[in-house]
Write an enzyme that holds these catalytic residues in place. Structure first.
Site, PDB file in Angstrom:
ATOM      1  CD  GLN A  24      -0.956  -0.806   3.506  1.00 57.01           C
ATOM      2  OE1 GLN A  24      -2.264  -0.657   3.619  1.00 57.01           O
ATOM      3  NE2 GLN A  24      -0.413  -1.430   4.579  1.00 57.01           N
ATOM      4  CG  HIS A  60      -5.800   2.966  19.239  1.00 54.33           C
ATOM      5  ND1 HIS A  60      -4.930   3.837  19.067  1.00 54.33           N
ATOM      6  CD2 HIS A  60      -5.832   2.128  18.324  1.00 54.33           C
ATOM      7  CE1 HIS A  60      -4.654   4.009  17.723  1.00 54.33           C
ATOM      8  NE2 HIS A  60      -5.153   2.455  17.245  1.00 54.33           N
ATOM      9  CG  ASP A  88      -1.844   2.537  14.724  1.00 56.75           C
ATOM     10  OD1 ASP A  88      -1.952   2.307  15.784  1.00 56.75           O
ATOM     11  OD2 ASP A  88      -2.799   2.453  14.129  1.00 56.75           O
ATOM     12  CG  ASP A 132      -4.222 -12.160   4.285  1.00 51.78           C
ATOM     13  OD1 ASP A 132      -4.965 -12.583   4.609  1.00 51.78           O
ATOM     14  OD2 ASP A 132      -4.403 -10.866   3.628  1.00 51.78           O
ATOM     15  CG  ASP A 182      -6.702  -1.429  14.454  1.00 49.14           C
ATOM     16  OD1 ASP A 182      -7.366  -0.598  13.770  1.00 49.14           O
ATOM     17  OD2 ASP A 182      -5.539  -1.163  15.270  1.00 49.14           O
ATOM     18  N   PRO A 232      -5.881  -4.433   1.037  1.00 50.37           N
ATOM     19  CG  PRO A 232      -3.381  -3.913   1.644  1.00 50.37           C
ATOM     20  CD  PRO A 232      -4.813  -3.299   0.991  1.00 50.37           C
TER      21      PRO A 232
END
EC number: 2.5.1.16
Length: 288
Positions: free
Chosen positions: A30, A61, A85, A137, A155, A162
């Site tokens: 990406q 979160h 992240d 994946d 998340d 993807p």
């Protein structure tokens, strides 16, 4: 780059002023960009869609992690699908009762860049000995793994590129297989006002697989268009009926300090507006 205009919708967009471009790269999976904005701080976008910002990430979160963990009440193992992240891993690791956290992220570059440019998101969680990071994946992992979890948190990005496979019935079915008895699956499901078809489809998939399913919400400013929706699925209906007194006691015992989550927010987050209830085939806000 002087401005960043999000490309999630064809006929509507939010735009950020780019005060400083920190990093831009086309990974194997990406297009990733991280930039500074005077209001939101550091912002990360993937394939033209804002994923997280320093200013409001705590809302997303905290609500995706603490709601299922405290509703369950006895979580020792957690699977995070996506979340490169590091913010979700950070919040999950704040629970001392959690003994094992597996995070499956498809793109190592996302983790690397966020550790460098958004270090406050993970806040050292990637070095937590309880954390196992798997580069794979997500749908492949849940189909093949023999591990079982008390909570699974998807998340993911939006169902584009993807992230598309993480909104399918086959993914949810594989997650169900990976849950311990009484386990809970939660997933990000976008903004209902703009993405109702996505929410409706998720509801149909979960209804066919789980004994109890619903959605809950939180208002995240950088996800424009109204409340952000999270899907909820489990075979133990009692988890969604956890009363406020119990939530307060579990929250107190956890010793966690939060900026958005509290037991009252938790309980009320499951109250959905009428147009959403009707769209997903719910007659009312049962259990409230």
């Amino acid at each position: 780059m002087r401005n960043f205009s999000e490309t999630l919708y064809d006929a509507y967009a939010q735009e950020f002023r780019v005060d400083e471009l920190l990093h831009e790269v086309k990974t194997d999976h990406q297009h990733l960009v991280i930039f500074k904005n005077v209001i939101f701080g550091r912002v990360m976008a993937l394939d033209g869609i804002v994923q997280t910002t320093e200013k409001d990430e705590f809302i997303y979160h905290e609500m995706m992690s603490h709601v299922p963990i405290l509703a369950h009440g006895n979580v020792e193992s957690v699977l995070i699908v996506g979340g490169g992240d590091g913010g979700m891993l950070r919040e999950v690791c704040r629970h001392d009762t959690v003994r094992r956290v597996t995070q499956v992220e498809i793109d190592q570059a996302v983790i690397d860049m966020c550790r460098r440019y958004l270090p406050g998101h993970s806040a050292g969680a990637y070095d937590d000995p309880r954390a196992e990071i798997v580069i794979d994946d997500g749908i492949h992992f849940v189909r093949e793994t023999q591990q079982r979890f008390d909570v699974i948190i998807s998340d993911s990005t939006d169902p584009i590129g993807p992230g598309e496979a993480l909104f399918t019935e086959s993914f949810y079915a594989a997650c169900r297989k990976c849950l311990n008895p009484g386990g809970i699956l939660v997933t990000q499901n976008g903004v209902a006002f703009h993405q109702m078809d996505e929410i409706r489809q998720t509801g149909e998939h979960l209804e066919s697989l789980f004994g109890d399913w619903h959605f809950y919400t939180a208002a995240v400013p950088s996800y424009v268009g109204g409340a952000m929706y999270f899907a909820w699925a489990t075979d133990e209906p009692r988890h969604r009926r956890t009363d406020i007194a119990t939530l307060r006691e579990r929250y107190r015992k956890s010793g966690i300090t939060t900026r958005y989550y509290n037991p009252e927010i938790h309980f009320s987050a499951f109250a959905l507006p009428q147009y959403v209830l009707e769209a997903v085939g719910k007659s009312d806000n049962e259990y409230l």
